[in-house]
Design a protein around this motif. Structure first.
Motif, PDB file in Angstrom:
ATOM      1  N   THR A   1      47.696  34.159  47.902  1.00 21.85           N
ATOM      2  CA  THR A   1      46.642  32.774  46.832  1.00 21.85           C
ATOM      3  C   THR A   1      45.064  32.922  47.203  1.00 21.85           C
ATOM      4  O   THR A   1      44.140  32.526  46.592  1.00 21.85           O
ATOM      5  CB  THR A   1      47.964  31.317  46.855  1.00 21.85           C
ATOM      6  OG1 THR A   1      47.620  31.082  48.444  1.00 21.85           O
ATOM      7  CG2 THR A   1      49.380  32.330  46.165  1.00 21.85           C
ATOM      8  N   ASP A   2      44.662  33.495  48.520  1.00 20.89           N
ATOM      9  CA  ASP A   2      43.447  33.487  48.470  1.00 20.89           C
ATOM     10  C   ASP A   2      42.494  33.996  47.851  1.00 20.89           C
ATOM     11  O   ASP A   2      41.948  33.902  47.069  1.00 20.89           O
ATOM     12  CB  ASP A   2      43.199  33.424  49.926  1.00 20.89           C
ATOM     13  CG  ASP A   2      43.523  34.744  50.819  1.00 20.89           C
ATOM     14  OD1 ASP A   2      45.591  35.268  50.373  1.00 20.89           O
ATOM     15  OD2 ASP A   2      42.968  35.033  51.171  1.00 20.89           O
ATOM     16  N   LEU A   3      43.339  34.979  47.965  1.00 23.98           N
ATOM     17  CA  LEU A   3      42.651  36.248  46.884  1.00 23.98           C
ATOM     18  C   LEU A   3      42.760  35.733  45.328  1.00 23.98           C
ATOM     19  O   LEU A   3      41.487  36.201  44.885  1.00 23.98           O
ATOM     20  CB  LEU A   3      42.967  37.450  47.152  1.00 23.98           C
ATOM     21  CG  LEU A   3      42.383  38.552  47.086  1.00 23.98           C
ATOM     22  CD1 LEU A   3      41.183  39.002  47.497  1.00 23.98           C
ATOM     23  CD2 LEU A   3      43.490  39.986  46.878  1.00 23.98           C
ATOM     24  N   MET A   4      43.689  35.260  44.846  1.00 22.66           N
ATOM     25  CA  MET A   4      43.566  34.252  43.634  1.00 22.66           C
ATOM     26  C   MET A   4      42.270  33.722  43.012  1.00 22.66           C
ATOM     27  O   MET A   4      41.496  33.914  42.280  1.00 22.66           O
ATOM     28  CB  MET A   4      45.031  34.256  43.410  1.00 22.66           C
ATOM     29  CG  MET A   4      45.962  35.034  42.565  1.00 22.66           C
ATOM     30  SD  MET A   4      47.103  34.430  42.139  1.00 22.66           S
ATOM     31  CE  MET A   4      48.670  34.550  43.260  1.00 22.66           C
ATOM     32  N   ASP A   5      42.820  32.696  44.030  1.00 20.79           N
ATOM     33  CA  ASP A   5      41.000  31.871  44.223  1.00 20.79           C
ATOM     34  C   ASP A   5      39.765  32.733  43.924  1.00 20.79           C
ATOM     35  O   ASP A   5      39.262  32.019  43.790  1.00 20.79           O
ATOM     36  CB  ASP A   5      41.264  30.350  45.446  1.00 20.79           C
ATOM     37  CG  ASP A   5      43.022  29.634  44.872  1.00 20.79           C
ATOM     38  OD1 ASP A   5      42.825  29.790  43.673  1.00 20.79           O
ATOM     39  OD2 ASP A   5      43.627  29.262  46.005  1.00 20.79           O
ATOM     40  N   GLU A   6      39.495  33.671  44.952  1.00 23.28           N
ATOM     41  CA  GLU A   6      38.492  34.400  45.711  1.00 23.28           C
ATOM     42  C   GLU A   6      37.977  34.980  43.856  1.00 23.28           C
ATOM     43  O   GLU A   6      36.631  34.880  43.356  1.00 23.28           O
ATOM     44  CB  GLU A   6      38.590  35.282  46.357  1.00 23.28           C
ATOM     45  CG  GLU A   6      37.164  35.755  46.343  1.00 23.28           C
ATOM     46  CD  GLU A   6      37.180  36.949  47.631  1.00 23.28           C
ATOM     47  OE1 GLU A   6      36.430  38.020  47.614  1.00 23.28           O
ATOM     48  OE2 GLU A   6      38.273  36.731  48.787  1.00 23.28           O
ATOM     49  N   ILE A   7      39.407  35.316  43.284  1.00 23.80           N
ATOM     50  CA  ILE A   7      38.792  36.222  42.074  1.00 23.80           C
ATOM     51  C   ILE A   7      38.796  35.524  40.603  1.00 23.80           C
ATOM     52  O   ILE A   7      37.829  35.521  40.117  1.00 23.80           O
ATOM     53  CB  ILE A   7      40.044  37.004  41.878  1.00 23.80           C
ATOM     54  CG1 ILE A   7      40.936  37.624  42.947  1.00 23.80           C
ATOM     55  CG2 ILE A   7      39.640  37.927  39.959  1.00 23.80           C
ATOM     56  CD1 ILE A   7      41.875  38.910  42.793  1.00 23.80           C
ATOM     57  N   VAL A   8      39.926  33.858  40.701  1.00 26.23           N
ATOM     58  CA  VAL A   8      38.726  33.074  39.417  1.00 26.23           C
ATOM     59  C   VAL A   8      37.639  33.017  40.587  1.00 26.23           C
ATOM     60  O   VAL A   8      37.268  32.840  39.015  1.00 26.23           O
ATOM     61  CB  VAL A   8      40.283  32.335  39.833  1.00 26.23           C
ATOM     62  CG1 VAL A   8      39.324  31.468  39.122  1.00 26.23           C
ATOM     63  CG2 VAL A   8      41.437  32.815  39.425  1.00 26.23           C
TER      64      VAL A   8
END
Length: 195
Positions: free
Chosen positions: A48-55
């Protein structure tokens, strides 16, 4: 979870406002697309940390490039394409371990509190099946079936030929038809109906 398509005219108006420097319009687009992008990105990574960064990276690009949107596709196709490319870039940077290594323990807890147990069980069963596919297959299944994109739109998002995506989708359906009965406790695999 599938998403109801937003009227493209609304998104185009918001994007024009973003191109003019309207931060409130960007915030509106962000709130509208955040859940959809996170759902899509679960097929690339479970972090989820990577998802937030990607978004966030994706919307930084939307902010910078809104004026360059030519309208060759729907705004949703353009934004998801940006997120897809940002996702691949982040995964290459952080290591490719995420791409094909999704275990049942990695599956997101996406159940709504008021969701009936039968719906939750069906979604969990499908998520387990999808976790067994390659990341390329998961992405195309997510785009076409959950995201409601046509193969042409999926090709624009992934920058892959339509024929390649048709093949990935066919292989994904074939694999799921063989995997899902076993995951449900029925070991008899189904055969894909060939013309």
């Amino acid at each position: 979870m599938s998403f109801t398509p937003r009227p493209d005219e609304v998104d185009q108006q918001l994007l024009r406002a973003v191109a003019g420097g309207d931060r409130a319009a960007l915030a509106t687009l962000y709130r509208a697309y955040h859940p959809r992008l996170c759902q899509f990105l679960t097929r690339l990574t479970r972090r989820t940390d990577l998802m937030d960064e990607i978004v966030n990276d994706s919307f930084w690009i939307v902010w910078q490039k809104a004026g360059g949107f030519r309208g060759d596709s729907r705004v949703s196709t353009w934004i998801i394409g940006i997120a897809y490319r940002c996702g691949l870039k982040a995964l290459r940077r952080d290591g490719p371990d995420d791409l094909d290594s999704l275990d049942d323990d990695d599956l997101p807890a996406t159940a709504a509190a008021d969701e009936p147990a039968e719906q939750r069980e069906l979604r969990d069963w499908l998520d387990k099946g999808l976790s067994k596919l390659s990341w390329e297959q998961r992405v195309i299944v997510e785009l076409v079936y959950a995201g409601g994109h046509s193969l042409e739109e999926a090709a624009a998002i992934t920058q892959a030929p339509v024929g390649t995506l048709k093949s990935r989708l066919f292989q994904a359906r074939l694999k799921l038809r063989n995997l899902l009965p076993a995951l449900a406790g029925d070991a008899a695999p189904l055969k894909e109906n060939l013309p």
